[in-house]
Design a protein around this motif. Structure first.
Motif, short mmCIF file in Angstrom:
data_model
loop_
_atom_site.label_atom_id
_atom_site.label_comp_id
_atom_site.label_asym_id
_atom_site.label_seq_id
_atom_site.Cartn_x
_atom_site.Cartn_y
_atom_site.Cartn_z
N THR A 632 48.69 -3.88 -11.71
CA THR A 632 49.05 -2.31 -11.74
C THR A 632 47.80 -1.66 -11.01
N ILE A 633 48.21 -0.53 -10.19
CA ILE A 633 47.44 0.14 -9.28
C ILE A 633 47.42 1.40 -9.55
N THR A 634 46.26 2.07 -10.13
CA THR A 634 46.21 3.58 -10.59
C THR A 634 45.25 4.33 -9.63
N SER A 635 46.03 5.27 -9.20
CA SER A 635 45.40 6.12 -8.17
C SER A 635 44.28 6.88 -9.04
N GLY A 637 42.80 9.40 -6.93
CA GLY A 637 42.67 10.24 -6.07
C GLY A 637 41.42 10.12 -4.86
N GLY A 638 41.82 10.45 -3.82
CA GLY A 638 40.65 10.24 -2.60
C GLY A 638 40.57 9.12 -2.34
N GLY A 639 41.82 8.19 -2.12
CA GLY A 639 41.48 6.81 -1.63
C GLY A 639 40.87 5.76 -2.64
N SER A 640 40.58 6.29 -3.93
CA SER A 640 40.08 5.42 -4.90
C SER A 640 41.02 4.81 -5.89
N PHE A 641 40.91 3.77 -6.05
CA PHE A 641 42.19 3.12 -7.11
C PHE A 641 41.28 2.01 -8.12
N THR A 642 42.12 1.92 -9.49
CA THR A 642 41.67 0.98 -10.30
C THR A 642 42.90 -0.14 -10.26
N LEU A 643 42.65 -1.44 -10.13
CA LEU A 643 43.50 -2.35 -10.07
C LEU A 643 43.25 -3.24 -11.25
N ASN A 644 44.33 -3.71 -12.00
CA ASN A 644 44.33 -4.64 -13.17
C ASN A 644 45.28 -5.56 -13.11
N ALA A 645 44.97 -6.77 -13.47
CA ALA A 645 45.99 -7.99 -13.54
C ALA A 645 45.10 -8.88 -14.53
N PRO A 646 45.48 -9.20 -15.76
CA PRO A 646 44.78 -10.10 -16.69
C PRO A 646 44.74 -11.50 -16.22
N GLY A 686 40.02 -8.75 -15.76
CA GLY A 686 40.89 -8.73 -14.54
C GLY A 686 41.11 -7.33 -13.84
N THR A 687 39.95 -6.42 -14.08
CA THR A 687 40.19 -5.11 -13.52
C THR A 687 39.08 -5.03 -12.35
N ALA A 688 39.29 -4.19 -11.28
CA ALA A 688 38.55 -4.22 -10.19
C ALA A 688 38.85 -2.45 -9.56
N SER A 689 37.69 -2.15 -9.04
CA SER A 689 37.83 -0.85 -8.64
C SER A 689 37.89 -0.89 -7.18
N LEU A 690 38.52 0.02 -6.30
CA LEU A 690 38.83 -0.29 -4.87
C LEU A 690 38.59 1.11 -4.38
N THR A 691 37.95 1.28 -3.28
CA THR A 691 38.02 2.81 -2.58
C THR A 691 38.43 2.02 -1.11
N VAL A 692 39.36 2.82 -0.71
CA VAL A 692 39.86 2.43 0.76
C VAL A 692 39.26 3.27 1.80
N PRO A 693 38.60 2.93 2.53
CA PRO A 693 38.07 3.65 3.79
C PRO A 693 38.97 4.51 4.58
N THR A 721 51.80 8.89 -1.05
CA THR A 721 51.13 10.14 -1.72
C THR A 721 49.75 10.10 -2.32
N ASP A 722 49.24 10.98 -2.86
CA ASP A 722 47.78 10.87 -3.17
C ASP A 722 47.59 11.18 -4.60
N THR A 723 48.87 10.77 -5.34
CA THR A 723 48.89 11.00 -6.71
C THR A 723 49.01 9.80 -7.35
N ALA A 724 48.52 9.71 -8.72
CA ALA A 724 48.29 8.78 -9.46
C ALA A 724 49.67 7.99 -10.06
N SER A 725 50.02 6.88 -9.60
CA SER A 725 51.14 6.22 -9.82
C SER A 725 51.03 4.66 -9.70
N THR A 726 51.80 4.09 -10.28
CA THR A 726 51.81 2.56 -10.36
C THR A 726 53.16 2.25 -9.81
N THR A 727 53.27 1.08 -9.05
CA THR A 727 54.77 0.58 -8.71
C THR A 727 54.56 -0.97 -8.61
#
Length: 736
Positions: A632-635, A637-646, A686-693, A721-727
């Motif tokens: 799952t990818i949770t935005s 905002g500003g290129g910052s995301f929370t990633l999770n996969a058990p 299984g969680t990580a924080s990602l900031t995309v440069p 888009t820069d809105t919180a979403s998960t696909t």
């Protein structure tokens, strides 16, 4: 599970598979945490067997005969390398040889006259010299700056020599003096032939002048005497005793000048007085000091001339070197240590003529310095302790126990040293009613275990005791020889191969040294033959696996199954094993679990016992081919995301048309970032924080999760888009 294959990386010839190996439990450390690298186990090369052992073993194989390991020879023990690769240790409870120059000769107590007129044994462990006659000392003990002379107040006749004995005839009318050399000292006996001779006033109090130089004479409360000297030899004398010729067949054989046999033993009182000390201060009795002492021994008058005395009568004050190899204690208070004139008594002396002996127990020790001089642990395959029974009270066989005991000093009294358990029980009969002396052999598994325990501890002395099983039964009264060569142990042993080293997993089958990429990995280990005979004796290596389920990060030993897998290597070689096929012993490849593997080496020699090494420390790894769920990818905002996969160890990401990077097999940390993609490490959830440069709102973000084994998940992506979403696998027009 697993199977075995014939390895292709063997050095030299390959032997047949070893027999099934022992499966005792082992201690296990916790399983590795996710994505922490695990290196292979490396043990130091073994140097546990001395070069002298190896050289003798190779010579024995080459010549097809036993070869003595000369550096291990002592007065009491001899080590021999055998052609079959084993070693044989022959050890006795007292000295049986002495060193002469660079070699060894058997003890020979035959007396011969020296150029100085003194009489000495041909070969004995200690410096003992007897008078050749005249007014000089009767006996000289020790040598150099540490000597003691023992003198009688009379002129001695020239002795008659016979074997080990010197007899001085008629030192008083009807009284002979007999000196007999032993391997560790001597016996001294006055032989009083008649009642008239016994009435001689000189026998009422026997006075011996002991002049010590660099030695100290002391008396214990029981009348025993000790001579000690710094740098010199130590001697001791048991409490003086006397006996007549009255024989009690239950007790022992007919009395002689050197053995009381079945006689009633009567103790005598002893006093020691010091009359002068010269050459040092009076406060010092050791060093350069010369001290004159008077030993006064008083026989009971009734034992000398009383009614019922059967002549000849024997009076015994003797000195022997202090070695603590033999000891007898009695509940009646009488004890003796290394007394050459006393047999080793065992059991209940419950007859009136026992003179208060009570229950007797006897003890001895055997030397095992061959175990002490190595860092490798010898494996004892057989051991036999032999004693010689010379008399028993019963006319039929009765039991005697061999016990392992704690150590004992020369001053040990009843009840003797603490017992550590009965090793063996044997029935025997000897002496009484015409039976010949009997060798009693103790060889139970407990005897082997006792020597094995000593080998494990690299100990040099095993303490043993002879004890009657029923100390209230007079029929179990026995006497055993105190001759060193009659009390022996023979021990057969060899050395197991070295504990395997370099226990590894094939680099092509593992990620970060911990996570398998296949359910049929290949393992390898090395071992060295620690009992080399000069042949290329093959060494088998057994691999054992332990498994637990992936939900428990700390494997529990009780939940594991140990499956020995035997494959063969050769001396100083490498053996490999994989799990590629199935057979009846190993029904299948690995399944997802936390795993540990150990290795054990076994000598596969067919002409010797097959010894096994210790198991290695477990090597830990995991196998899990299951792909994690799409992340799952949770935005934020500003290129910052929370990633999770058990269950994920990390995530790979990429922008737009780029492919997610793939971690290499030795890449164990995942924090790498570029302008178009990278890796990021997950935490335990299984969680990580990602900031995309340089994130732009119209970018596409593509993410895969992966396990510690680098198994990837399905891909996930975000909307541009820069809105919180998960696909998850969105069917969108995108640059790809």
């Amino acid at each position: 599970m697993m199977k075995k294959t014939v390895p292709v990386t063997l050095v030299g010839a390959v032997a047949a598979a070893a027999t099934a190996l022992a499966t005792g439990s082992a201690a296990h450390a916790a399983a590795p945490a996710h994505h922490s690298p695990m290196t292979h186990q490396v043990a130091a090369p073994s140097t546990s067997i001395p070069a002298a052992f190896r050289s003798a073993s190779q010579a024995a194989t080459r010549t097809h005969r036993g070869v003595v390991v000369s550096s291990q020879t002592t007065p009491t023990s001899q080590l021999t390398a055998l052609p079959n690769g084993q070693f044989k240790l022959d050890t006795s409870a007292g000295p049986v040889r002495i060193q002469r120059g660079n070699g060894w000769v058997p003890i020979n107590t035959t007396l011969q006259r020296g150029t100085d007129g003194m009489i000495r044994p041909v070969a004995a462990t200690d410096q003992v010299a007897f008078s050749g006659g005249g007014t000089g000392p009767l006996v000289i003990l020790g040598s150099g700056a540490h000597t003691t002379t023992l003198s009688l107040p009379l002129t001695l006749p020239t002795p008659v020599l016979s074997g080990s004995s010197a007899t001085y005839r008629n030192i008083y009318p009807g009284v002979d003096l007999n000196l007999t050399a032993t391997g560790t000292g001597y016996t001294e006996t006055l032989v009083v032939r008649t009642a008239a001779a016994a009435a001689n006033p000189h026998l009422a109090t026997l006075r011996i002048t002991a002049t010590t130089r660099g030695m100290h004479l002391s008396k214990a409360h029981d009348g025993s005497l000790t001579l000690t000297g710094s740098g010199g030899q130590d001697f001791n004398a048991a409490p003086p005793a006397m006996w007549d010729s009255t024989n009690h067949p239950h007790l022992g054989p007919a009395p002689t000048a050197t053995d009381p046999g079945g006689a009633t033993i009567t103790p005598m009182s002893t006093t020691v007085t010091t009359s002068s000390t010269t050459g040092a201060s009076a406060a010092s009795a050791v060093g350069a000091a010369t001290t004159q002492n008077t030993i006064a021994i008083v026989p009971p008058k009734t034992a000398l001339t009383g009614p019922g005395v059967t002549y000849p009568l024997y009076i015994d004050p003797s000195f022997n070197v202090t070695r603590s190899s033999f000891l007898t204690v009695t509940s009646g208070g009488y004890h003796y240590d290394d007394d050459s004139s006393e047999d080793l008594d065992v059991g209940d002396c419950d007859w009136s003529y026992c003179n208060g002996i009570g229950v007797a127990r006897s003890f001895f020790d055997v030397n095992t310095t061959a175990f002490e001089g190595t860092t490798g642990v010898a494996h004892v395959s057989n051991a036999i302790v032999t004693v010689e029974e010379i008399w028993s009270a019963a006319s039929t066989a009765t039991d005697v126990n061999l016990e392992q005991t704690q150590g004992f000093p020369p001053t040990q009294t009843w009840p003797g040293p603490s017992s550590e358990g009965v090793l063996d029980t044997q029935a025997s009969v000897a002496g009484y009613t015409g039976h010949a002396p009997a060798q009693v052999k103790f060889g139970d598994a407990n005897v082997i275990n006792a020597f094995q325990g000593l080998a494990n501890a690299h100990g040099k002395t095993l303490y043993l005791g002879l004890v009657a099983p029923n100390e209230g039964d007079g029929d179990e009264w026995k006497r055993f020889s105190n001759v060193a060569s009659d009390t022996t142990a023979q021990v057969f042993f060899d050395y197991a191969p070295a504990t395997p080293t370099d226990l590894t997993i094939d680099p092509n089958d593992v990620v970060c040294g911990t996570y398998l990429t296949t359910d049929t990995p290949t393992f390898s280990a090395q071992s060295t033959d620690e009992n080399p005979t000069g042949n290329t004796t093959p060494v088998g290596i057994s691999f054992a696996t332990f498994r637990d389920n992936l939900t428990d990060p700390t494997p529990v030993a009780g939940n594991k199954t140990k499956t020995p897998i035997v494959t063969t290597g050769s001396a100083n070689g490498t053996a490999t094993w994989d799990a590629a096929t199935t057979d009846a012993t190993n029904p299948g490849p690995l399944y997802p679990a936390h795993w540990e593997i150990q290795a054990q080496a076994t000598s596969l020699a067919t002409d010797s016992t097959q010894e096994s090494s210790a198991w290695t420390t477990p090597l830990q790894f995991s196998y899990d081919p299951t792909a994690p769920a799409a992340p799952t990818i949770t935005s934020n905002g500003g290129g910052s995301f929370t990633l999770n996969a058990p269950g994920a160890a990390g995530f790979a990401w990429a922008l737009n048309s780029q492919e997610e990077p793939v971690p290499t097999s030795n890449q164990c940390t995942y924090n790498s970032t570029s302008s178009t993609g990278g890796l990021v490490t997950a935490d335990s959830t299984g969680t990580a924080s990602l900031t995309v440069p340089g994130w732009l709102p119209y970018n596409y973000l593509f993410v895969e999760a992966f396990t510690g084994s680098h198994v990837p998940s399905p891909e996930s992506s975000t909307l541009p888009t820069d809105t919180a979403s998960t696909t998850h696998h969105l069917e969108l027009p995108n640059p790809r």
